[in-house]
Design a protein around this motif. Structure first.
Motif, PDB file in Angstrom:
ATOM      1  N   UNK A   1       1.004  -1.422   0.842  1.00 23.55           N
ATOM      2  CA  UNK A   1       0.038  -0.005   0.203  1.00 23.55           C
ATOM      3  C   UNK A   1       0.898   1.091   0.210  1.00 23.55           C
ATOM      4  N   UNK A   2       2.093   1.525   0.722  1.00 20.15           N
ATOM      5  CA  UNK A   2       2.674   2.016   0.164  1.00 20.15           C
ATOM      6  C   UNK A   2       2.928   3.410  -0.391  1.00 20.15           C
ATOM      7  N   UNK A   3       2.874   2.639  -1.467  1.00 22.77           N
ATOM      8  CA  UNK A   3       3.052   3.833  -3.273  1.00 22.77           C
ATOM      9  C   UNK A   3       1.742   4.869  -3.933  1.00 22.77           C
ATOM     10  N   UNK A   4      -0.024   3.551  -2.647  1.00 18.94           N
ATOM     11  CA  UNK A   4      -0.670   4.428  -2.586  1.00 18.94           C
ATOM     12  C   UNK A   4      -1.216   5.589  -1.794  1.00 18.94           C
ATOM     13  N   UNK A   5      -0.725   6.100  -0.744  1.00 21.12           N
ATOM     14  CA  UNK A   5      -0.238   6.761   0.111  1.00 21.12           C
ATOM     15  C   UNK A   5       0.894   8.028   0.023  1.00 21.12           C
ATOM     16  N   UNK A   6       1.772   7.628  -1.199  1.00 23.78           N
ATOM     17  CA  UNK A   6       2.742   8.449  -2.364  1.00 23.78           C
ATOM     18  C   UNK A   6       1.765   9.414  -3.001  1.00 23.78           C
ATOM     19  N   UNK A   7       0.785   8.422  -3.463  1.00 24.54           N
ATOM     20  CA  UNK A   7       0.223   9.175  -4.523  1.00 24.54           C
ATOM     21  C   UNK A   7      -0.728   8.658  -4.962  1.00 24.54           C
ATOM     22  N   UNK A   8      -2.340   8.948  -4.035  1.00 25.02           N
ATOM     23  CA  UNK A   8      -3.715   8.869  -3.680  1.00 25.02           C
ATOM     24  C   UNK A   8      -4.182   9.046  -4.667  1.00 25.02           C
ATOM     25  N   UNK A   9      -4.123   8.591  -6.100  1.00 25.42           N
ATOM     26  CA  UNK A   9      -4.609   9.617  -7.028  1.00 25.42           C
ATOM     27  C   UNK A   9      -5.787   7.786  -7.393  1.00 25.42           C
ATOM     28  N   UNK A  10      -5.090   7.235  -7.556  1.00 27.53           N
ATOM     29  CA  UNK A  10      -5.148   5.514  -8.227  1.00 27.53           C
ATOM     30  C   UNK A  10      -6.777   5.163  -7.213  1.00 27.53           C
ATOM     31  N   UNK A  11      -6.035   5.256  -5.209  1.00 22.71           N
ATOM     32  CA  UNK A  11      -7.401   4.624  -4.950  1.00 22.71           C
ATOM     33  C   UNK A  11      -8.216   5.562  -4.714  1.00 22.71           C
ATOM     34  N   UNK A  12      -8.251   7.285  -4.548  1.00 23.65           N
ATOM     35  CA  UNK A  12      -9.719   7.705  -5.122  1.00 23.65           C
ATOM     36  C   UNK A  12     -10.503   7.656  -6.046  1.00 23.65           C
ATOM     37  N   UNK A  13      -9.836   7.261  -7.503  1.00 24.90           N
ATOM     38  CA  UNK A  13      -9.951   6.917  -8.006  1.00 24.90           C
ATOM     39  C   UNK A  13     -11.293   5.628  -7.941  1.00 24.90           C
ATOM     40  N   UNK A  14     -10.816   5.048  -7.507  1.00 25.94           N
ATOM     41  CA  UNK A  14     -11.283   3.020  -7.281  1.00 25.94           C
ATOM     42  C   UNK A  14     -12.490   3.093  -6.461  1.00 25.94           C
ATOM     43  N   UNK A  15     -11.997   4.309  -5.332  1.00 27.97           N
ATOM     44  CA  UNK A  15     -13.366   4.655  -4.362  1.00 27.97           C
ATOM     45  C   UNK A  15     -14.631   5.225  -5.163  1.00 27.97           C
ATOM     46  N   UNK A  16     -14.375   6.760  -5.886  1.00 21.85           N
ATOM     47  CA  UNK A  16     -14.742   6.877  -6.367  1.00 21.85           C
ATOM     48  C   UNK A  16     -15.710   5.860  -7.527  1.00 21.85           C
ATOM     49  N   UNK A  17     -15.465   4.986  -8.037  1.00 18.31           N
ATOM     50  CA  UNK A  17     -16.341   3.626  -9.048  1.00 18.31           C
ATOM     51  C   UNK A  17     -17.235   3.155  -7.887  1.00 18.31           C
ATOM     52  N   UNK A  18     -17.099   3.643  -6.502  1.00 17.83           N
ATOM     53  CA  UNK A  18     -18.258   2.744  -6.081  1.00 17.83           C
ATOM     54  C   UNK A  18     -18.840   3.341  -5.313  1.00 17.83           C
ATOM     55  N   UNK A  19     -18.541   4.522  -4.582  1.00 18.36           N
ATOM     56  CA  UNK A  19     -19.416   5.609  -3.876  1.00 18.36           C
ATOM     57  C   UNK A  19     -19.752   7.203  -4.490  1.00 18.36           C
ATOM     58  N   UNK A  20     -19.243   7.648  -5.904  1.00 15.08           N
ATOM     59  CA  UNK A  20     -19.907   8.504  -6.677  1.00 15.08           C
ATOM     60  C   UNK A  20     -19.641   9.803  -6.016  1.00 15.08           C
ATOM     61  N   UNK A  21     -20.940   9.680  -6.445  1.00 17.50           N
ATOM     62  CA  UNK A  21     -21.274  11.881  -5.545  1.00 17.50           C
ATOM     63  C   UNK A  21     -21.068  11.675  -4.416  1.00 17.50           C
ATOM     64  N   UNK A  22     -20.922  10.546  -2.631  1.00 16.57           N
ATOM     65  CA  UNK A  22     -20.585  10.696  -2.066  1.00 16.57           C
ATOM     66  C   UNK A  22     -19.555  10.109  -1.925  1.00 16.57           C
ATOM     67  N   UNK A  23     -18.619  10.820  -2.084  1.00 21.30           N
ATOM     68  CA  UNK A  23     -17.252  10.467  -2.021  1.00 21.30           C
ATOM     69  C   UNK A  23     -16.803  12.010  -0.918  1.00 21.30           C
ATOM     70  N   UNK A  24     -17.100  12.884  -1.169  1.00 25.97           N
ATOM     71  CA  UNK A  24     -15.983  13.853  -0.296  1.00 25.97           C
ATOM     72  C   UNK A  24     -17.185  14.024   0.563  1.00 25.97           C
TER      73      UNK A  24
END
Length: 299
Positions: free
Chosen positions: A89-112
């Motif tokens: 998981x280390x690379x994904x806390x350095x650059x969380x963009x892929x993590x955010x994109x993956x979660x956004x596919x699940x939560x959509x407008x509820x992300x923020x």
């Protein structure tokens, strides 16, 4: 000697959903789990209640990089703390963009509204952990145990005869016997999860500290329920799909089935809605359907 305190970050304004633990020994002030970015003010207030500022935290450990456990790790890093995380998981806390994109596919407008913000962490502040690593912090020695099943980037942290278990020991809310399995996509692996539970069992632990939520003292019984409910839940989802049910129908039926499980364990189903806040039903279904497809039990 070390001191342990619990901060309830009141996720979505609800108590007993997500815990952050503060471990103090010598000069070390260790935070285990940060909660999401949406709860940083509650985290800050919880620290203040302990006479601490974010800058007083000397080390941050996260069990895995899911947003409910590590979303605020970057915010803590801005206050100076190094962050310890599974090497996958280390690379994904350095650059969380892929993590955010993956979660956004699940939560959509509820992300923020749910998760707030995720902050990148400078590479120099990220410490990648491997199985068996020992983190010596003043009077505190913490052993990292690689415990996949819920996610491949999952560590459990042992301090003497207690362990901070993230999601590998599932969720169990205060005052309840019911144990709920968080099975979100994409990395659920039922046999690996059983192996991780067995590893915890062999440690002969006196107490588990669950992120969702709080201490568990009946460790053997609790771990037995994790194993049993993991199999029961996975089998239920498989049976529904094999009976020809579509995904949305399975999700619709899953909530009432979980209410029945809660009522069977505790004599009432009143805790089911809080469990569903912590572990959304649709995510659990999606994770298990994906698992069974990978296991080639489903088309």
């Amino acid at each position: 000697m070390w001191q342990l305190d619990t901060i309830d970050v009141t996720f979505q304004g609800v108590a007993h959903a997500i815990a952050s633990y503060i471990l103090r020994g010598g000069d070390a002030v260790v935070m285990i789990e940060t909660g999401p970015g949406s709860t940083v003010r509650a985290l800050e207030a919880g620290l203040a209640g302990l006479g601490l500022r974010p800058a007083d935290v000397t080390h941050v450990l996260v069990t895995h990089i899911h947003l409910d456990h590590a979303g605020a790790a970057g915010w803590m890093a801005q206050h100076g703390a190094p962050v310890y995380v599974h090497h996958v998981g280390a690379a994904h806390v350095i650059d969380p963009s892929r993590l955010w994109a993956s979660a956004s596919r699940i939560y959509g407008a509820q992300m923020v509204p749910l998760w707030g913000q995720v902050w990148p962490i400078p590479p120099a502040q990220v410490h990648a952990l491997h199985d068996g690593d020992v983190i010596a912090l003043g009077a505190v020695q913490i052993v990292a145990h690689d415990t996949p099943g819920h996610a491949w980037h999952h560590m459990a942290y042992q301090v003497e005869d207690v362990c901070f278990t993230g999601d590998v020991a599932a969720a169990r809310l205060p005052g309840y016997r019911h144990v709920r399995l968080p099975t979100p996509p994409p990395e659920i692996d039922v046999p690996a999860w059983h192996r991780s539970v067995e590893r915890l069992r062999r440690l002969a632990l006196r107490r588990l500290y669950l992120t969702h939520f709080g201490p568990v003292t009946d460790v053997p019984q609790h771990l037995a329920l994790v194993d049993a409910n993991l199999d029961k839940t996975a089998a239920w989802v498989l049976a529904q799909q094999q009976a020809g049910q579509e995904r949305d129908a399975i999700v619709a039926a899953f909530g009432p089935w979980l209410e029945e499980q809660t009522a069977a364990d505790d004599g009432e189903a009143t805790g089911a809605s809080l469990y569903d806040l912590v572990i959304p039903s649709f995510m659990s279904v999606d994770g298990l359907l994906r698992y069974w497809r990978k296991a080639k039990e489903l088309p």
